[in-house]
Every structure is written in C-alpha cells, then in structure tokens.
Scaffold this active site. Structure first.
Site, PDB file in Angstrom:
ATOM      1  N   CYS A 192       0.995  -1.271   0.219  1.00 17.68           N
ATOM      2  CA  CYS A 192       0.038  -0.291   0.091  1.00 17.68           C
ATOM      3  C   CYS A 192       0.927   1.779  -0.272  1.00 17.68           C
ATOM      4  O   CYS A 192       0.125   2.338  -0.740  1.00 17.68           O
ATOM      5  CB  CYS A 192      -0.937   0.185   1.125  1.00 17.68           C
ATOM      6  SG  CYS A 192      -0.261  -0.521   2.801  1.00 17.68           S
ATOM      7  N   HIS A 284      -2.741   6.504   3.537  1.00 16.56           N
ATOM      8  CA  HIS A 284      -1.393   6.943   3.984  1.00 16.56           C
ATOM      9  C   HIS A 284      -0.300   7.587   3.385  1.00 16.56           C
ATOM     10  O   HIS A 284      -0.249   8.063   2.480  1.00 16.56           O
ATOM     11  CB  HIS A 284      -0.097   5.415   3.085  1.00 16.56           C
ATOM     12  CG  HIS A 284      -0.134   4.040   3.758  1.00 16.56           C
ATOM     13  ND1 HIS A 284      -1.609   3.992   5.336  1.00 16.56           N
ATOM     14  CD2 HIS A 284      -0.123   2.942   3.737  1.00 16.56           C
ATOM     15  CE1 HIS A 284      -1.179   3.204   5.198  1.00 16.56           C
ATOM     16  NE2 HIS A 284      -0.839   2.182   4.397  1.00 16.56           N
TER      17      HIS A 284
HETATM   18  N1  LIG Z   1      -4.367  -3.636   5.333  1.00 19.72           N
HETATM   19  C1  LIG Z   1      -3.780  -3.457   4.125  1.00 19.72           C
HETATM   20  O1  LIG Z   1      -4.284  -1.444   4.377  1.00 19.72           O
HETATM   21  C2  LIG Z   1      -3.286  -4.365   3.266  1.00 19.72           C
HETATM   22  C3  LIG Z   1      -3.002  -3.377   2.418  1.00 19.72           C
HETATM   23  C4  LIG Z   1      -1.940  -4.064   1.482  1.00 19.72           C
HETATM   24  C5  LIG Z   1      -2.011  -4.654   1.570  1.00 19.72           C
HETATM   25  N2  LIG Z   1      -2.863  -6.073   2.225  1.00 19.72           N
HETATM   26  C6  LIG Z   1      -2.131  -7.537   2.486  1.00 19.72           C
HETATM   27  O2  LIG Z   1      -3.693  -7.813   2.777  1.00 19.72           O
HETATM   28  C7  LIG Z   1      -3.996  -9.377   3.234  1.00 19.72           C
HETATM   29  C8  LIG Z   1      -4.496  -8.967   4.548  1.00 19.72           C
HETATM   30  O3  LIG Z   1      -4.799  -8.117   4.776  1.00 19.72           O
HETATM   31  P1  LIG Z   1      -5.866  -7.643   5.829  1.00 19.72           P
HETATM   32  O4  LIG Z   1      -6.045  -6.871   6.913  1.00 19.72           O
HETATM   33  O5  LIG Z   1      -7.500  -7.573   5.387  1.00 19.72           O
HETATM   34  O6  LIG Z   1      -6.090  -8.657   7.581  1.00 19.72           O
HETATM   35  P2  LIG Z   1      -6.578  -9.418   8.337  1.00 19.72           P
HETATM   36  O7  LIG Z   1      -8.089  -8.276   8.361  1.00 19.72           O
HETATM   37  O8  LIG Z   1      -5.759  -9.965   9.331  1.00 19.72           O
HETATM   38  O9  LIG Z   1      -7.797 -10.440   7.050  1.00 19.72           O
HETATM   39  C9  LIG Z   1      -7.110 -11.719   6.982  1.00 19.72           C
HETATM   40  C10 LIG Z   1      -7.986 -13.083   6.285  1.00 19.72           C
HETATM   41  O10 LIG Z   1      -7.467 -13.797   6.080  1.00 19.72           O
HETATM   42  C11 LIG Z   1      -8.417 -15.099   6.582  1.00 19.72           C
HETATM   43  N3  LIG Z   1      -7.005 -15.703   6.967  1.00 19.72           N
HETATM   44  C12 LIG Z   1      -6.372 -16.160   8.478  1.00 19.72           C
HETATM   45  N4  LIG Z   1      -5.994 -17.393   8.198  1.00 19.72           N
HETATM   46  C13 LIG Z   1      -6.465 -18.792   7.570  1.00 19.72           C
HETATM   47  C14 LIG Z   1      -5.085 -19.451   7.150  1.00 19.72           C
HETATM   48  N5  LIG Z   1      -4.914 -20.602   7.796  1.00 19.72           N
HETATM   49  N6  LIG Z   1      -6.491 -20.157   5.973  1.00 19.72           N
HETATM   50  C15 LIG Z   1      -7.032 -19.811   5.226  1.00 19.72           C
HETATM   51  N7  LIG Z   1      -7.781 -18.021   5.123  1.00 19.72           N
HETATM   52  C16 LIG Z   1      -7.202 -17.067   6.845  1.00 19.72           C
HETATM   53  C17 LIG Z   1      -9.386 -14.577   7.639  1.00 19.72           C
HETATM   54  O11 LIG Z   1     -10.272 -15.011   7.764  1.00 19.72           O
HETATM   55  P3  LIG Z   1     -10.500 -15.902   9.332  1.00 19.72           P
HETATM   56  O12 LIG Z   1     -11.491 -14.421   9.409  1.00 19.72           O
HETATM   57  O13 LIG Z   1     -11.592 -16.773   9.201  1.00 19.72           O
HETATM   58  O14 LIG Z   1      -9.401 -15.902  10.414  1.00 19.72           O
HETATM   59  C18 LIG Z   1      -9.233 -12.985   7.071  1.00 19.72           C
HETATM   60  O15 LIG Z   1      -9.932 -12.963   5.818  1.00 19.72           O
HETATM   61  C19 LIG Z   1      -2.588  -9.083   3.797  1.00 19.72           C
HETATM   62  O16 LIG Z   1      -1.240  -9.867   3.169  1.00 19.72           O
HETATM   63  C20 LIG Z   1      -2.035  -8.150   3.879  1.00 19.72           C
HETATM   64  O17 LIG Z   1      -0.155  -7.570   4.409  1.00 19.72           O
HETATM   65  C21 LIG Z   1      -2.908  -5.649   3.067  1.00 19.72           C
END
Ligand SMILES: NC(=O)c1ccc[n+]([C@@H]2O[C@H](COP(=O)([O-])OP(=O)(O)OC[C@H]3O[C@@H](n4cnc5c(N)ncnc54)[C@H](OP(=O)(O)O)[C@@H]3O)[C@@H](O)[C@H]2O)c1
Length: 386
Positions: A192, A284
């Site tokens: 991001c 950001h």
């Molecule tokens: N947030 C941002 O601004 C941003 C920006 C760029 C990239 N990202 C990237 O995008 C990704 C997701 O980020 P997020 O902020 O959305 O994270 P998050 O809120 O922690 O969500 C994670 C998701 O993955 C699922 N998950 C976790 N463990 C799992 C497993 N063992 N098997 C299958 N599914 C699983 C979770 O399901 P449950 O609800 O069932 O646990 C949830 O749906 C990350 O790689 C992050 O680095 C995030």
C-alpha cells in the site's frame, strides 16, 4: 462515503499488446449489433475472494458488489469461519452495509476443491504466509489469482502491476505459464505504501529518476484489524513497521522496470524509505525527496503530475493524480476519498536541498489494496486473460 468518479477524459486504452488505441466509437458497437443480429453478450466474470472476512476482504466485497464486470460467486477464510454464513463469520466494519446477497453466502475453506470450477478469477487478501502456501495450488488448479499478499511479489515471473504505471508487465504471465506449467496465473499488486508514491515517480520519469527518499505516515488499517492495539497507537507514533522499508525500496524498482517480452530489468533508481505508523484510520501520507538527472521546477513537476493519464478501466480514476496548490494538503481525512479512493494526491511541491520535495497520499485499503486488486482484475479482463 467515497467520492464517485465516472468521468473518463483523456484516457489511455490498452490492447493485449499494451499499445494505445482510440476508444471504440459508438458506431462500432452498432455495426457489431447489426452484423450479428444480437447485442454482444455481457456476462459477468464469476469471481471469488480468498480471505473475505478480513479488512481487505471486506473492502473487496464493497468494491465488487456491484461491479459491471464481476459477480461474487465464492468467499473463503480460515477454518474457524468456513461453513458459516458470511454475516456470522465476518465482523463487518466497512462503512456501508454488507450486500444482502453476500451476507447469506456460506464461507468456504481456502482450498481449490472448495471453490466452484466456474469461478475464473480469485482476489486474494490472505496473510502472506497463507498466500505463499495456497495461491500456487489455486493457480495450478486453473484459477487466475489477483493478490494483495506480499508473498511472491518479487518473483521474476510474477507481474507486479499498477495498471496506470506498468500494464505492459502483464505479459510476464506468458513467461510464468511456460516456467510453471500452470493453467491459471498469479498477478500481484504492490504494498500500500509503494502504490502511493510510485505513480508520482512514473509521472516524473521523463526527468530521469536518480535517487528517492521517502518517509511514510501510515494509517492503522494497514496493519489489519488485529494489527495495532488502541493502547499502542493512541497519542503515539511508531517508527517501525516490520519489513515495510524493504518493500518500498525493492517493489518500486520492479514496477518502474522494463519488460522486453522475456524478462524484466529493474529500474536503477536508488530508493531509501523510512516507515512510521500514526493514529489515522485510513490513508497513507508520504514525504518524498526526489533527485532527477535533469532539473525540474515545481511548476513543471505539477504539470507533469496533473497530466499523467489514467486508463479507460472502471476503477481507474480521472484524474489519476490530484495536485494541490495549498501546501497543507493532501491530508488523510480530507483527501483519501478522491477518485472513489483510487486517486493519488500530491501537494507541497518545492525545490529543496535534496531535489524536488513533495507530499503524496493514497487510500491504503482501496488504492493500496482491494481497489488495486480489482483494477488488476479489470486489466486482466481487458487484455484477454479471463
Ligand atoms: N490492510 C491493508 O491496508 C493492506 C494493504 C496491502 C496489502 N495488505 C495485505 O492483504 C492481506 C490481508 O490483510 P488484512 O489487513 O485484510 O488482514 P486481516 O484483516 O487479518 O484478514 C485476514 C484474512 O485471511 C483469513 N485467514 C487467516 N488465516 C487463514 C488461514 N490459515 N487460512 C485461510 N484464511 C485465513 C482471515 O480469515 P478469518 O476471519 O477466518 O480468520 C481473513 O479473512 C495481508 O497479506 C496484508 O499484508 C493489506
């Protein structure tokens, strides 16, 4: 709510070879209808969301329901969510209600056998360790995966794409299919914070990019829902975000690199980053110092930034880059919604001891994550990869 941007002036339109063409005239459409006797089919591509219950997953659902090209047909998450209706599995925190048809869908396990075979495209927002483990399985099973997760972003045969910056890198997918033997494909969007400043570098590339220093002020949503506790961040700033500096320093060079049809040469610009977490929710903000081989005045830089074109894709905003005269802008709360959350904004452009200095901003979960994946999906569709 985010500002809605539907006006698409002065856009570049890409064909499969990445060359520019004019947008088809209305008359072309009418001729097609007359020749065939029927309007061309307008079937939506069936898509799935991996990690649908998380912060980025929820943004993906907001952006995909409704979407003119895509229809949500599968949602997956961890084993603790699988088997539950989405509205029960997800702690919905997005700023609009859960779409009614999504609320009652059953969340599936994150494995290829649990996703219907008529789904063509998967948007992945899984933790990177899970993405690394399962995304190749989905690609091997024939799915095209547009992923946010940081795993494999720097792999030689994986296109890392911001469509307005390096759409031509998409054809790296042909190299990927040759080397990996996948029926499906894997495309990534960058981190991001990388997405926030790289479009500004692309707009100024004509002056010769030599050296960039960037300091970030990053919102808490970038860490995911469970990332930073209120006790850690309120009345505070945290001058460390694990592995973030390295992502800005390496991904930017890949994005600005040159693809010759067989391999990708990374740009030689030197990039140094320093990343900070601050108590904003979304958006950001970044301070950039840019040294170029040719001198560039603040006025010329502003002109080049404003003139940098978007694409004729549903989620690409127009203008792509907003330039503020007011040096106190952009600000996260005021400006993150520009272009439906997909625009980059720039202000405070001036000459400094270390070259051109300016501040830039983008919405981290829209332009920086979910919107970036959806835009890559639109690019894949436009270029015949779906
Ligand atoms: N947030 C941002 O601004 C941003 C920006 C760029 C990239 N990202 C990237 O995008 C990704 C997701 O980020 P997020 O902020 O959305 O994270 P998050 O809120 O922690 O969500 C994670 C998701 O993955 C699922 N998950 C976790 N463990 C799992 C497993 N063992 N098997 C299958 N599914 C699983 C979770 O399901 P449950 O609800 O069932 O646990 C949830 O749906 C990350 O790689 C992050 O680095 C995030």
């Amino acid at each position: 709510m985010l500002e809605n941007s539907t006006c698409h002036r002065h856009r570049r339109r890409l064909t499969t070879s990445g060359t520019e063409t004019g947008v088809p005239a209305k008359g072309d459409f009418i001729q097609t209808v007359l020749r065939s006797g029927f309007p061309p089919p307008t079937m939506a591509v069936r898509v799935g969301v991996l990690g649908a219950t998380g912060a980025v997953g929820q943004r993906l659902i907001q952006l995909l329901d409704p979407h003119p090209d895509f229809e949500i047909a599968a949602l997956t998450a961890s084993d603790s969510s699988a088997g539950k209706p989405y509205q029960e599995a997800a702690k919905w925190r997005a700023d609009s209600p859960i779409p009614a048809d999504v609320a009652t869908m059953t969340v599936g396990a994150t494995e290829p056998d649990a996703v219907p075979t008529d789904v063509d495209l998967l948007f992945s927002s899984l933790p990177s360790s899970i993405g690394a483990a399962v995304e190749p399985d989905f690609c091997e099973a024939g799915y095209v995966v547009s992923s946010n997760s940081s795993n494999a972003r720097m792999a030689e045969d994986v296109p890392l794409v911001i469509p307005e910056v390096n759409a031509d890198h998409l054809d790296l997918l042909e190299v990927q299919q040759d080397t990996r033997g996948w029926d499906g494909a894997l495309i990534k969007n960058p981190n991001c914070s990388t997405i926030t400043f790289v479009p500004t570098l692309a707009a100024l590339a004509e002056y010769g990019l030599e050296r960039v220093h960037v300091a970030t002020l990053q919102a808490v949503s970038g860490a995911g829902y469970d990332g930073v506790t209120s006790m850690e961040i309120i009345d505070n700033a945290i001058p460390h975000i694990g592995s973030e500096e390295e992502k800005l320093e390496t991904e930017s060079k890949k994005l600005l690199g040159t693809f010759d049809g067989a391999s990708l040469e990374h740009h030689e610009v030197e990039v140094g980053a320093s990343c900070n977490r601050i108590p904003t929710i979304d958006g950001h903000l970044e301070n950039v110092w840019l040294e170029t081989t040719q001198s560039v005045t603040p006025d010329a830089a502003a002109e080049a930034l404003e003139a940098y074109p978007g694409l004729d894709l549903h989620s690409s905003p127009d203008p792509l880059i907003h330039v503020f005269d007011d040096p106190s802008r952009p600000q996260p709360r005021l400006d993150r919604g520009l272009g439906n959350g997909m625009a980059v904004s720039v202000g405070g452009i001036r000459s400094s001891t270390f070259g051109l200095q300016y501040n830039c901003l983008a919405h981290n979960t829209v332009r920086g994550a979910a919107g970036a994946s959806v835009l890559n999906g639109e690019l894949l569709l436009e270029n015949g990869y779906l």
